[in-house]
Design a protein around this motif. Structure first.
Motif, PDB file in Angstrom:
ATOM      1  N   UNK A   1      57.951 -69.203 -67.595  1.00 56.29           N
ATOM      2  CA  UNK A   1      56.918 -68.198 -67.880  1.00 56.29           C
ATOM      3  C   UNK A   1      56.248 -68.510 -69.218  1.00 56.29           C
ATOM      4  N   UNK A   2      57.051 -68.904 -70.188  1.00 58.56           N
ATOM      5  CA  UNK A   2      56.500 -69.220 -71.504  1.00 58.56           C
ATOM      6  C   UNK A   2      55.566 -70.435 -71.426  1.00 58.56           C
ATOM      7  N   UNK A   3      56.023 -71.455 -70.705  1.00 59.90           N
ATOM      8  CA  UNK A   3      55.211 -72.678 -70.611  1.00 59.90           C
ATOM      9  C   UNK A   3      54.087 -72.542 -69.591  1.00 59.90           C
ATOM     10  N   UNK A   4      54.214 -71.569 -68.710  1.00 57.84           N
ATOM     11  CA  UNK A   4      53.236 -71.322 -67.640  1.00 57.84           C
ATOM     12  C   UNK A   4      53.095 -72.520 -66.698  1.00 57.84           C
TER      13      UNK A   4
END
Lengths: 591, 249
Positions: free
Chosen positions: A584-587
């Motif tokens: 989610x952070x790196x998408x």
């Protein structure tokens, strides 16, 4: 010299992390080749997906030309035939990237794989000189004609006939082939047929311009709509005798060897498709808001994202491990035979691994795209979203290159034969495990040390498979192959063993040899091994319950299953959340 | 004619930018590096000029100021077709230090035409090209969107307000190029990739230059406000939003 691993030997052998190749070890040049493939897709393929799926006249053929100009059609073809002589691992990396190209992935892998390789691997020098350079530059497009209306999985039952002409200069071909990829624009077809009343197949190189060849219109398909798939008919088609490939009656061997290669390659293709579907899933879940926040905040979505990533990472670990085995095998035999002969022998050697990669990879991708659609909710069902295309295009992978059902049987049949031939101690170990069942006490999942524990657990999974194989072969003897449901249980266990072990060795090498951060990889490995234990236990119980009637025997086997399927408890919720949060952070897929 | 292309090594444009050291430095962890897109255009045009036999371009050299991690990007540029490359082994801290290092090497090796992209896609300073020219005491032409060689002279098109300007300059000089200079960047082909590993990539140590810039703080832009959808029939509602919420009318 490095000891060459035998195909299937992983069932009886302990490997060290240094013994396997991992994707983190790609060199600069390999990465650059991958980047070229990616750039090609970004500029030529992805902006034109609808055009490709509409099969706009000449468009896909033009893409093959452009790929040819970049040299992407001859990556592993020897330099003397206008190729670039790269390793099998490198060609697998290209297959991975190109695997994300939806329909064009199929066009590409058909051309570079089954469409060209039969001639390179089995052709004589004249045949190779005549056909391979033009195939590797893309001047000609290749296709492979094995399947017939009545001969699918049972490929050897094909009815296409070849008879020698009176003047002895041609074989006259009559028959029908179906589901032939690249037929719409293919120039060169490897066609399988039986000469006269032969019981086995022969293979022929057939050019599109030969007389008597007609095609049906394009098939209407569930997915890969942009890849050309047609029936092809031969009516008194004269094929010059010099176009017989390898020799009379050798077609089935060619077909099998090419399928072994195709299966490993498919394992590579699905990694690329899966990574792309994960990117789409995580992008969407980071955008879509419900109940006032992005849906990626919800545990149910995190579970799916994490599981998509775990299966993709695991598949990738197994694919490159096996691919490197192919290169090492070739290297070890290059002095005794030609490179082409060596690579074919390597494909035969690693038939078990190839079947595993094909089944695990295609099922992992189906999981990834299925949950990808689910994450998209209603939008996932809309043709506006790319995941819809990915979902449809994935499904074929469980069918072609030998159905997953055939490949499960290939796994066990090949393992059984190699065990019976005593290529390694498969049955001796199985016998010892069965003999020792009454002595078993408690469980041994509490081995100290992170990797030591994982290794012990995976070795226990191997013991279950060996125990079951021993029991099945003792009970059914030669009729064992008729017990397909039971064999499927064992195949499923063997597949999990290979994939889990590859993942473990990769994470261990990444940490211990490359000194990279593996905290999240360990979470992946934890979930994978824990889940595999539960899955393997069920498969093993189903297997034993299906044929062991003696109460005492049954009890012993169940004791063995309990003992060997024990795995350390893991907080799977937290592990999956950590993995998902990174995504989610790196998408995007980032492991 | 010897060409040199100044090549910046920049984060991929899709990089999620993060800052470390209390917001005073860019966090490079996990970043994918690419050729600065404007420099890639310069390189592409340089290759086109070289490939046209009428131009008598003898070589295209690359120069990058950067650490060892910049080498994959330079190899890619070699795979696209440049003949050789020089890396000045220093962190590209600001435009002044980068331009000083580039000028030092260019002066020593001697080139007829220096090509730079108009700016870099990371810090967008748009200063290096002109600074290089200043240090070399050479003329420079900025915002070049078209370029052809005629003997010792180079004819260039510049985009100016409301039209185009055609200028002709005698070599040596510095051309600072922008979009339009070529159609699109090239994808390295397999042959180029395989040749790239054999091409020379020299590493030179930097000269002592003190940076003139201190970074006080980096800040990320505010996240975009959510998009509001208005029914196309409902113009009154749209006007209401624009006047009272967005306050732009």
């Amino acid at each position: 010299m490095k000891k060459i691993v035998k195909g299937g030997e992983f069932m009886v052998q302990d490997l060290e992390p240094k013994d396997i190749f991992i994707p983190e070890e790609f060199d600069e040049e390999q990465k650059m080749i991958a980047e070229t493939c990616r750039d090609f897709l970004d500029t030529e393929v992805f902006p034109n997906l609808d055009k490709i799926d509409r099969q706009e006249e000449g468009f896909v053929r033009g893409l093959l030309d452009k790929a040819g100009e970049l040299g992407l059609l001859g990556i592993s073809t020897p330099e003397e035939y206008e190729g670039f002589g790269q390793s099998f691992v490198t060609s697998m990396l290209a297959s991975e990237v190109m695997g994300s190209a939806y329909s064009f992935a199929v066009t590409y892998s058909c051309h570079t794989g089954i469409g060209s390789m039969p001639i390179l691997y089995f052709g004589n020098e004249e045949q190779k000189q005549k056909y391979i350079p033009k195939l590797s530059t893309g001047e000609w497009a290749g296709a492979y004609c094995l399947t017939e209306p009545g001969a699918g999985s049972d490929a050897n039952s094909g009815k296409t006939k070849a008879t020698l002409s009176e003047d002895g200069k041609h074989y006259i071909l009559n028959g029908q082939k179906m589901w032939i990829t690249n037929t719409g624009f293919g120039d060169i077809f490897t066609v399988f047929a039986k000469i006269d009343n032969d019981r086995v197949l022969s293979a022929f190189i057939v050019e599109r311009d030969f007389p008597g060849i007609t095609f049906n219109p394009e098939e209407k398909k569930l997915g890969i709509k942009g890849s050309s798939t047609r029936q092809i008919f031969f009516e008194n088609t004269p094929v010059p005798v010099e176009n017989l490939l390898w020799g009379r009656g050798k077609g089935f061997r060619i077909a099998l060897d090419i399928l072994h290669m195709g299966r490993i390659k498919l394992g590579g293709n699905v990694i690329g498709a899966a990574k792309m579907a994960i990117d789409q899933s995580v992008n969407y879940s980071n955008e879509r808001k419900q109940f006032g926040k992005e849906i990626s905040n919800f545990g149910a979505i995190k579970y799916k994202l994490a599981e998509q990533a775990i299966r993709t990472f695991a598949n990738e670990s197994a694919v490159y491990r096996a691919s490197k085995n192919v290169d090492e095998f070739v290297e070890a035999h290059i002095e005794e035979m030609s490179k082409e002969e060596a690579i074919v022998k390597a494909f035969e050697e690693y038939a078990i691994e190839a079947a595993i990669l094909k089944v695990y990879g295609s099922e992992a991708l189906d999981y990834v795209v299925d949950e990808g659609v689910q994450i998209h909710g209603g939008m996932g069902y809309s043709a506006e979203m790319p995941i819809e295309r990915g979902y449809r295009d994935s499904r074929i992978n469980r069918i072609f290159e030998g159905t997953n059902e055939i490949n499960r049987l290939v796994t066990i049949d090949t393992l059984n034969k190699r065990g019976a031939k005593k290529d390694y101690d498969l049955y001796a170990q199985g016998e010892a495990i069965v003999a020792g069942l009454s002595e078993l006490d408690g469980c041994n999942c509490c081995v100290e040390g992170y990797y030591e524990n994982k290794k012990a657990t995976i070795n226990n999974f191997k013991s279950i498979a060996k125990m079951l194989l021993q029991a099945v072969s003792t009970t059914f003897g030669r009729k064992m192959m008729d017990e397909q449901e039971i064999l499927n249980n064992i195949a499923n266990i063997v597949m999990r063993v290979y994939v889990a072990e590859s993942t473990m060795l990769r994470v261990q090498k990444k940490e211990k040899v490359l000194a990279q951060d593996v905290a999240l990889n360990k979470d992946m490995l934890d979930v994978l091994v824990y889940d595999s234990a539960e899955y393997i236990r069920k498969e093993a119980k189903d297997c034993i319950n299906s044929f062991v009637e003696d109460e005492e025997q049954h009890k012993l086997f169940m004791k063995g299953i309990k003992h060997y399927s024990c795995a350390k408890g893991v907080n799977v919720k937290d592990a999956r959340r950590s993995i998902a949060e990174k995504l989610i952070e790196e998408n995007k897929y980032c492991f | 004619m010897k060409l040199v292309v100044c090549l910046g090594n920049v984060p991929d444009t899709t990089t999620k930018v993060k800052f470390g050291d209390d917001g005073t430095a860019f966090d490079k962890t996990g970043v994918q590096w690419i050729i600065n897109p404007w420099d890639e255009l310069a390189l592409t045009r340089a290759m086109e000029l070289k490939e046209d036999a009428g131009n008598a371009v003898s070589s295209v050299t690359l120069i990058t100021v950067g650490p060892k991690e910049a080498e994959p990007t330079m190899r890619k540029a070699l795979a696209i077709g440049a003949d050789d490359a020089i890396r000045v082994n220093a962190e590209p801290t600001d435009a002044y230090t980068v331009a000083s290092q580039l000028a030092g090497v260019i002066k020593e090796k001697g080139f007829d035409l220096v090509m730079c992209g108009i700016e870099s896609s990371d810090y967008n300073g748009a200063a290096v090209g002109s600074m290089v020219a200043e240090f070399l005491e050479l003329p420079s032409v900025s915002a070049v969107s078209g370029m052809s060689i005629a003997g010792e002279e180079v004819e260039m098109t510049r985009d100016i307000d409301g039209g185009k300007e055609i200028v002709s300059v005698q070599t040596p000089f510095v051309a600072v190029v922008q979009k339009g200079i070529t159609k699109e960047p090239r994808i390295p082909a397999m042959r180029g990739i395989m040749m790239a590993r054999k091409k020379p990539l020299a590493v030179v140590e930097p000269t002592q230059v003190d940076a003139l810039t201190d970074f006080t703080k980096f800040e990320l832009p505010q996240p975009k406000a959510p998009c509001k959808m208005v029914d196309p029939e409902n113009v009154a509602e749209l006007v209401e939003f624009l006047q009272n919420e967005a306050k732009v009318l």
